[in-house]
Design a protein around this motif. Sequence first.
Motif, PDB file in Angstrom:
ATOM      1  N   TRP A 154      20.094   6.814 101.224  1.00  0.00           N
ATOM      2  CA  TRP A 154      19.730   5.542 101.848  1.00  0.00           C
ATOM      3  C   TRP A 154      20.486   4.386 101.188  1.00  0.00           C
ATOM      4  CZ3 TRP A 154      17.936   1.482  99.141  1.00  0.00           C
ATOM      5  CH2 TRP A 154      17.202   1.703  97.969  1.00  0.00           C
ATOM      6  N   GLN A 155      20.865   4.571  99.929  1.00  0.00           N
ATOM      7  CA  GLN A 155      21.571   3.508  99.223  1.00  0.00           C
ATOM      8  C   GLN A 155      22.926   3.190  99.856  1.00  0.00           C
ATOM      9  OE1 GLN A 155      20.035   6.123  97.836  1.00  0.00           O
ATOM     10  NE2 GLN A 155      18.750   5.421  96.157  1.00  0.00           N
ATOM     11  N   GLY A 156      23.478   4.109 100.630  1.00  0.00           N
ATOM     12  CA  GLY A 156      24.752   3.882 101.298  1.00  0.00           C
ATOM     13  C   GLY A 156      24.616   3.763 102.809  1.00  0.00           C
ATOM     14  N   THR A 157      23.396   3.470 103.260  1.00  0.00           N
ATOM     15  CA  THR A 157      23.105   3.411 104.689  1.00  0.00           C
ATOM     16  C   THR A 157      22.724   1.988 105.083  1.00  0.00           C
ATOM     17  OG1 THR A 157      22.270   5.681 104.618  1.00  0.00           O
ATOM     18  CG2 THR A 157      21.595   4.344 106.491  1.00  0.00           C
ATOM     19  N   ASP A 158      23.184   1.556 106.241  1.00  0.00           N
ATOM     20  CA  ASP A 158      22.775   0.266 106.790  1.00  0.00           C
ATOM     21  C   ASP A 158      21.397   0.458 107.424  1.00  0.00           C
ATOM     22  OD1 ASP A 158      22.400  -2.152 108.048  1.00  0.00           O
ATOM     23  OD2 ASP A 158      24.228  -2.048 109.259  1.00  0.00           O
ATOM     24  N   LEU A 159      20.361   0.298 106.620  1.00  0.00           N
ATOM     25  CA  LEU A 159      19.000   0.547 107.089  1.00  0.00           C
ATOM     26  C   LEU A 159      18.597  -0.397 108.213  1.00  0.00           C
ATOM     27  CD1 LEU A 159      17.233   1.216 103.662  1.00  0.00           C
ATOM     28  CD2 LEU A 159      17.996   2.903 105.348  1.00  0.00           C
ATOM     29  N   ALA A 160      19.072  -1.628 108.165  1.00  0.00           N
ATOM     30  CA  ALA A 160      18.743  -2.589 109.230  1.00  0.00           C
ATOM     31  C   ALA A 160      19.259  -2.105 110.584  1.00  0.00           C
ATOM     32  CB  ALA A 160      19.317  -3.959 108.902  1.00  0.00           C
ATOM     33  N   ALA A 161      20.386  -1.420 110.589  1.00  0.00           N
ATOM     34  CA  ALA A 161      20.973  -0.932 111.839  1.00  0.00           C
ATOM     35  C   ALA A 161      20.098   0.129 112.502  1.00  0.00           C
ATOM     36  CB  ALA A 161      22.369  -0.376 111.586  1.00  0.00           C
ATOM     37  N   ILE A 162      19.285   0.812 111.709  1.00  0.00           N
ATOM     38  CA  ILE A 162      18.380   1.824 112.274  1.00  0.00           C
ATOM     39  C   ILE A 162      16.932   1.341 112.254  1.00  0.00           C
ATOM     40  CG2 ILE A 162      19.893   3.794 111.837  1.00  0.00           C
ATOM     41  CD1 ILE A 162      18.162   4.386 109.339  1.00  0.00           C
ATOM     42  N   ASP A 163      16.747   0.059 111.941  1.00  0.00           N
ATOM     43  CA  ASP A 163      15.430  -0.587 111.943  1.00  0.00           C
ATOM     44  C   ASP A 163      14.450   0.091 110.987  1.00  0.00           C
ATOM     45  OD1 ASP A 163      13.717  -2.619 112.731  1.00  0.00           O
ATOM     46  OD2 ASP A 163      12.861  -1.435 114.371  1.00  0.00           O
ATOM     47  N   VAL A 164      14.926   0.333 109.757  1.00  0.00           N
ATOM     48  CA  VAL A 164      14.104   0.945 108.720  1.00  0.00           C
ATOM     49  C   VAL A 164      14.116   0.028 107.500  1.00  0.00           C
ATOM     50  CG1 VAL A 164      13.953   2.877 107.086  1.00  0.00           C
ATOM     51  CG2 VAL A 164      14.476   3.320 109.483  1.00  0.00           C
ATOM     52  N   ARG A 165      12.933  -0.230 106.972  1.00  0.00           N
ATOM     53  CA  ARG A 165      12.837  -1.024 105.748  1.00  0.00           C
ATOM     54  C   ARG A 165      13.143  -0.156 104.534  1.00  0.00           C
ATOM     55  NH1 ARG A 165       7.321  -2.122 106.318  1.00  0.00           N
ATOM     56  NH2 ARG A 165       7.301  -2.455 104.085  1.00  0.00           N
ATOM     57  N   GLN A 166      13.675  -0.771 103.500  1.00  0.00           N
ATOM     58  CA  GLN A 166      14.025  -0.047 102.280  1.00  0.00           C
ATOM     59  C   GLN A 166      12.812   0.670 101.694  1.00  0.00           C
ATOM     60  OE1 GLN A 166      16.343  -2.177  99.320  1.00  0.00           O
ATOM     61  NE2 GLN A 166      15.391  -0.982  97.678  1.00  0.00           N
ATOM     62  N   GLU A 167      11.646   0.053 101.763  1.00  0.00           N
ATOM     63  CA  GLU A 167      10.435   0.670 101.211  1.00  0.00           C
ATOM     64  C   GLU A 167      10.154   2.020 101.862  1.00  0.00           C
ATOM     65  OE1 GLU A 167      10.572  -3.533 100.445  1.00  0.00           O
ATOM     66  OE2 GLU A 167      10.545  -2.517 102.381  1.00  0.00           O
ATOM     67  N   ARG A 168      10.413   2.129 103.141  1.00  0.00           N
ATOM     68  CA  ARG A 168      10.198   3.409 103.814  1.00  0.00           C
ATOM     69  C   ARG A 168      11.217   4.438 103.333  1.00  0.00           C
ATOM     70  NH1 ARG A 168      10.278   5.158 110.236  1.00  0.00           N
ATOM     71  NH2 ARG A 168       9.489   7.262 109.833  1.00  0.00           N
ATOM     72  N   ALA A 169      12.455   4.034 103.213  1.00  0.00           N
ATOM     73  CA  ALA A 169      13.503   4.953 102.768  1.00  0.00           C
ATOM     74  C   ALA A 169      13.252   5.424 101.334  1.00  0.00           C
ATOM     75  CB  ALA A 169      14.872   4.283 102.879  1.00  0.00           C
ATOM     76  N   GLU A 170      12.655   4.573 100.520  1.00  0.00           N
ATOM     77  CA  GLU A 170      12.315   4.957  99.147  1.00  0.00           C
ATOM     78  C   GLU A 170      11.144   5.934  99.130  1.00  0.00           C
ATOM     79  OE1 GLU A 170      11.440   1.164  97.439  1.00  0.00           O
ATOM     80  OE2 GLU A 170      13.522   0.800  96.849  1.00  0.00           O
ATOM     81  N   TYR A 171      10.282   5.834 100.118  1.00  0.00           N
ATOM     82  CA  TYR A 171       9.020   6.564 100.175  1.00  0.00           C
ATOM     83  C   TYR A 171       9.139   7.971 100.747  1.00  0.00           C
ATOM     84  CZ  TYR A 171       4.119   7.302 101.612  1.00  0.00           C
ATOM     85  OH  TYR A 171       2.858   7.791 101.811  1.00  0.00           O
ATOM     86  N   GLU A 172      10.053   8.144 101.734  1.00  0.00           N
ATOM     87  CA  GLU A 172      10.132   9.438 102.400  1.00  0.00           C
ATOM     88  C   GLU A 172      11.547   9.719 102.909  1.00  0.00           C
ATOM     89  OE1 GLU A 172       7.401   9.354 105.704  1.00  0.00           O
ATOM     90  OE2 GLU A 172       8.442   7.691 106.667  1.00  0.00           O
ATOM     91  N   VAL A 173      11.844  11.013 103.028  1.00  0.00           N
ATOM     92  CA  VAL A 173      13.107  11.418 103.634  1.00  0.00           C
ATOM     93  C   VAL A 173      13.056  11.037 105.110  1.00  0.00           C
ATOM     94  CG1 VAL A 173      12.339  13.770 104.176  1.00  0.00           C
ATOM     95  CG2 VAL A 173      14.751  13.332 103.822  1.00  0.00           C
ATOM     96  N   LEU A 174      14.202  10.678 105.656  1.00  0.00           N
ATOM     97  CA  LEU A 174      14.273  10.244 107.049  1.00  0.00           C
ATOM     98  C   LEU A 174      15.240  11.110 107.836  1.00  0.00           C
ATOM     99  CD1 LEU A 174      14.579   6.419 106.381  1.00  0.00           C
ATOM    100  CD2 LEU A 174      12.510   7.652 107.054  1.00  0.00           C
ATOM    101  N   TRP A 175      14.911  11.341 109.075  1.00  0.00           N
ATOM    102  CA  TRP A 175      15.781  12.044 110.016  1.00  0.00           C
ATOM    103  C   TRP A 175      16.020  11.083 111.168  1.00  0.00           C
ATOM    104  CZ3 TRP A 175      18.321  16.647 110.055  1.00  0.00           C
ATOM    105  CH2 TRP A 175      18.819  17.090 111.266  1.00  0.00           C
ATOM    106  N   VAL A 176      17.269  10.688 111.353  1.00  0.00           N
ATOM    107  CA  VAL A 176      17.608   9.795 112.451  1.00  0.00           C
ATOM    108  C   VAL A 176      18.255  10.652 113.529  1.00  0.00           C
ATOM    109  CG1 VAL A 176      18.843   7.719 113.162  1.00  0.00           C
ATOM    110  CG2 VAL A 176      17.980   7.918 110.811  1.00  0.00           C
ATOM    111  N   ARG A 177      17.553  10.767 114.659  1.00  0.00           N
ATOM    112  CA  ARG A 177      18.074  11.565 115.762  1.00  0.00           C
ATOM    113  C   ARG A 177      19.265  10.873 116.405  1.00  0.00           C
ATOM    114  NH1 ARG A 177      13.188  13.521 119.471  1.00  0.00           N
ATOM    115  NH2 ARG A 177      14.637  12.505 120.870  1.00  0.00           N
ATOM    116  N   ALA A 178      20.056  11.641 117.083  1.00  0.00           N
ATOM    117  CA  ALA A 178      21.236  11.097 117.761  1.00  0.00           C
ATOM    118  C   ALA A 178      20.867   9.980 118.731  1.00  0.00           C
ATOM    119  CB  ALA A 178      21.984  12.213 118.489  1.00  0.00           C
ATOM    120  N   ASP A 179      19.640  10.013 119.276  1.00  0.00           N
ATOM    121  CA  ASP A 179      19.203   8.963 120.205  1.00  0.00           C
ATOM    122  C   ASP A 179      18.644   7.734 119.482  1.00  0.00           C
ATOM    123  OD1 ASP A 179      16.661   9.709 119.346  1.00  0.00           O
ATOM    124  OD2 ASP A 179      16.020  10.503 121.293  1.00  0.00           O
ATOM    125  N   GLY A 180      18.640   7.758 118.144  1.00  0.00           N
ATOM    126  CA  GLY A 180      18.190   6.609 117.362  1.00  0.00           C
ATOM    127  C   GLY A 180      16.761   6.692 116.875  1.00  0.00           C
TER     128      GLY A 180
END
Length: 123
Positions: free
Chosen positions: A34-60
């Motif tokens: 997540w440290q190298g990801t534009d979290l705003a582009a996927i509408d995810v707050r940093q706190e969520r990325a710190e808290y859990e692994v994320l899977w971003v589907r091809a459809d967003g």
Amino acid sequence: MTNTLIYDGDCGFCTRSVRFAERRIRPDCDITPWQGTDLAAIDVRQERAEYEVLWVRADGQVLGGVRAVSALLLSSRHWFWAPLGRVLALPPVRAVAGVVYRLIARNRHRMPGGTASCRVTSR
């Protein structure tokens, strides 16, 4: 856009888990911290990325925690893992797995490869 797994690159336990997934599960996705990801582009707050692994589907669509793990398993290029992903997606199993996921996530600094930097703050 392809599926993407986003994890905490500062966490040794998370990094070890991702390396295991790359070698053994061989998911059909991009994998990035997540440290190298534009979290705003996927509408995810940093706190969520710190808290859990994320899977971003091809459809967003963004899945987190045990749902992300299930999606990872379902995307496997190895025959063994996809059925486990389907079982993990079943509501009763997912509920129990969610409790286990949270327990592990809260204690990842104590897990193999974990360090003090792996500690998850309250949520």
